[in-house]
Design an enzyme around this catalytic site. Structure first.
Site, short mmCIF file in Angstrom:
data_model
loop_
_atom_site.label_atom_id
_atom_site.label_comp_id
_atom_site.label_asym_id
_atom_site.label_seq_id
_atom_site.Cartn_x
_atom_site.Cartn_y
_atom_site.Cartn_z
N LEU A 77 -6.09 7.24 52.46
CA LEU A 77 -4.86 6.93 51.76
C LEU A 77 -4.61 8.02 50.72
O LEU A 77 -5.53 8.47 50.05
CB LEU A 77 -4.95 5.58 51.04
N ASP A 78 -3.35 8.45 50.58
CA ASP A 78 -3.01 9.41 49.54
C ASP A 78 -3.39 8.84 48.18
O ASP A 78 -3.38 7.62 47.99
CB ASP A 78 -1.51 9.71 49.55
N PRO A 79 -3.72 9.70 47.20
CA PRO A 79 -4.10 9.19 45.88
C PRO A 79 -3.10 8.23 45.26
O PRO A 79 -3.48 7.24 44.64
CB PRO A 79 -4.24 10.48 45.05
#
Length: 421
Positions: A77-79
């Site tokens: 997951l993206d930050p």
């Protein structure tokens, strides 16, 4: 609090990732939490014994103080994104590939009126357009083009490789792409407008920083022309006006959470500084947002999609389809396979462990993880794994929903949550 003594717990579970930290940092936090727990003491003992055997065979598993267990995730997951992060521990890591291929459900907020280099609010503003004609009826109408079997062009700022180099490295260096990013086949089984926010009715914000003209020119050269899923081209011009604003303060609760998780849990403080340094490298709080909420409409949309779908590209493409621009302002993965980050009475789904519970002590997180991993072990007994280890490890693939499998079949009705909250 913990499982019965001597029982080795391993398998697959999900954790509800908070914003601003990377998926890799979540795994580090899990490693640091589990390695001193009673719940995973039997697995740690077994792992150490296996490492000792491997050392004698000159096949030692490469480990360090942050990796006491064999652990991985089933899709990053993206930050800035939150929600379901699938985690495999021990034998469960062999099942992670199947989670890369299963369907996923997201909720995202598309903020209309501006575009950024990264297609989300973590980037720099590169273009703007009028939003006066965008209303929920127009958005509902345009969403129909995103349902079913579609073609999607990935964003320039992605990890996809072209001639061995990641696309975002081309973008950052200003090098021209050797070829266009190819549109990919995607399947969208659900694309629903959940909420509509008029300007002044929400707190979503654009980035405060505008890309300098040379960066806009580079991006324009890289993309050649802006074309989205619907195949429509944008005829709006890049903005040439500076955008003012202040940086936001970091979230106090999140920082306190990080402080708890980064505190060494035993008397050995040798690696405490190194762990904190790694954590800081994987913390990405979005601080460059404008001082005031965006004076533009926004839409919250639910998507159930196939593997490889870029929600950032969807936000960008929807904005263009509506005759303006769109930027992803928020993203949550609410389901992946049979794991969910939302409350559900359906026994087919396993609720994710709350990340905040890691800092509240073993009594907070152990019951839920023990329940989920025990169910996994019932479907994947160690004896079967041992017999097939030299043949085909895919026989141990975790049986989960949406992959034609039946992990939940022989399970009894569970409590929805074992968290003290």
């Amino acid at each position: 609090m913990a499982q019965s003594a001597g029982k080795v717990l391993e398998g697959v579970f999900a954790i509800n990732k908070p914003p601003s930290i990377s998926s890799a940092q979540v795994l580090r936090d899990l490693q640091n939490t589990f390695r001193t727990s009673e719940t995973f003491a039997p697995l740690l003992k077994q792992t150490d014994a296996q490492d000792a055997q491997n050392r004698q065979r000159a096949k030692r598993r490469k480990i360090d103080n942050d990796n006491a267990f064999k652990m991985g995730h089933g899709g990053t997951l993206d930050p800035m994104a939150t929600g379901v992060l699938i985690v495999g521990i021990g034998r469960g890591t062999k099942s992670l590939q199947s989670f890369l291929d299963c369907t996923k459900t997201y909720e995202t907020v598309v903020l209309f009126g501006k575009s950024t280099d990264t297609y989300d609010v973590a980037g720099k503003v590169v273009a703007s357009a009028d939003t006066s004609k965008i209303d929920p009826h127009l958005v509902e109408d345009k969403l129909s083009a995103f349902r079913g079997d579609i073609k999607q062009v990935p964003p320039i700022y992605s990890a996809l490789k072209i001639n061995g180099i990641k696309a975002y490295d081309y973008a950052r260096s200003g090098k021209e792409l050797p070829r266009e990013l190819a549109a990919r086949d995607m399947k969208v089984s659900e694309c629903v407008l959940l909420d509509w926010y008029e300007a002044g009715q929400h707190d979503f914000r654009w980035p405060a920083e505008e890309a300098p003209q040379e960066e806009k020119d580079v991006l324009s050269k890289l993309t050649n022309k802006t074309k989205g899923t619907s195949g429509q081209e944008s005829d709006v011009e890049p903005l040439h006006k500076n955008v003012g604003g202040e940086k936001e303060n970091s979230n106090a609760d999140h920082q306190a959470q990080r402080a708890v998780l980064d505190t060494p849990r035993d008397a050995d403080n040798t690696h405490a500084h190194a762990r904190k340094k790694k954590a800081s490298m994987h913390t990405h709080t979005i601080t460059g947002l404008s001082e005031l909420p965006a004076n533009a409409p926004a839409a919250r949309i639910k998507l159930t999609v196939s593997s490889g779908f870029y929600v950032r590209s969807f936000a960008h493409d929807l904005g263009i389809a509506c005759g303006s621009y769109g930027t992803m302002a928020e993203l949550a993965r609410t389901r992946q396979g049979a794991y969910t980050a939302v409350q559900s009475e359906d026994a087919e789904f396993f609720p994710a462990v709350e990340y905040a519970d890691l800092g509240r002590g073993e009594a907070a997180w152990s019951p839920r993880i023990t329940e989920v991993l025990s169910a996994w072990l019932a479907q994947n007994p160690a004896e079967q794994n041992t017999a097939s280890r030299t043949n085909n490890s895919s026989a141990q693939t975790f049986r989960h929903k949406n992959n034609g499998q039946n992990f939940h079949k022989n399970r009894s009705k569970r409590r929805n949550s074992s968290s003290p909250e």
